[in-house]
Design an enzyme around this catalytic site. Structure first.
Site, PDB file in Angstrom:
ATOM      1  N   GLU A  58     -46.587  57.830 -11.161  1.00 14.65           N
ATOM      2  CA  GLU A  58     -47.672  58.533 -10.475  1.00 14.65           C
ATOM      3  C   GLU A  58     -48.084  57.822  -9.190  1.00 14.65           C
ATOM      4  OE1 GLU A  58     -48.784  58.842 -14.971  1.00 14.65           O
ATOM      5  OE2 GLU A  58     -47.618  57.498 -13.686  1.00 14.65           O
ATOM      6  N   CYS A  86     -52.017  56.797 -17.623  1.00 13.70           N
ATOM      7  CA  CYS A  86     -52.782  55.651 -18.118  1.00 13.70           C
ATOM      8  C   CYS A  86     -54.098  55.563 -17.335  1.00 13.70           C
ATOM      9  CB  CYS A  86     -51.957  54.370 -17.931  1.00 13.70           C
ATOM     10  SG  CYS A  86     -51.826  53.856 -16.201  1.00 13.70           S
TER      11      CYS A  86
END
Length: 166
Positions: A58, A86
């Site tokens: 990401e 996360c």
């Protein structure tokens, strides 16, 4: 909201990125960012390769998308990611002002888009992120499970080899 066939189209591209990670021995997590129905950035997990906590799929894709658009604000973008982000990545997604995130598999051990926390919907933040979960979930989940199963098998074989040498 985009239709499911479009979500599947772009999730397939994120899966291709995850397979690149697996090919170099990394946990298979992949991501693409879409703007105006075009992929503007891709990323895959490279933590071990780069020896960096920050080398998540990401974050790589966010950096590339910001460069492509010439702005850190990715307000009209959609991110497709094979595994629920996360805390670090979820925070970066909120900070980048990404409009929508489409998630393949949930991450009950570290997920912060609903599994453990939902950083996307904290009302006190100046931005909330729309999300869609479970897109191509079986394929995304299987890829992760198979990776770790193979890793455990390699470790068992290595342990058995070492014991045999003693």
């Amino acid at each position: 909201m985009q239709n499911n066939s479009l979500d599947c189209k772009y999730m397939k591209e994120a899966i291709k990125q995850a397979k690149k990670a697996a090919a170099i021995g990394e946990v298979p997590i992949g991501c693409v960012i879409v703007y105006q129905d075009k992929i503007i950035a891709r990323g895959y997990n490279r933590r071990n390769t780069e020896n960096s906590t920050l080398a998540h799929a990401e974050l790589t894709a966010i950096k590339k998308a910001a460069k492509k658009l010439g702005d850190w604000r990715l307000e009209n973008c959609t991110m497709y990611v094979t595994l629920e982000p996360c805390p670090m990545c979820a925070g970066a997604i909120v900070q980048a002002r990404i409009l929508r995130v489409v998630i393949g598999a949930l991450n009950p051990k570290a997920g912060c888009a609903g599994s453990i926390l939902d950083l996307f919907q904290v009302k006190q933040f100046n931005h909330q992120v729309e999300k869609e979960t479970g897109v191509m979930e079986e394929e995304c989940s299987t890829m992760i499970k198979e990776f770790f199963k193979e890793l455990r098998n390699k470790k068992k074989k290595s342990d058995a080899y070492c014991k045999a040498k003693l």
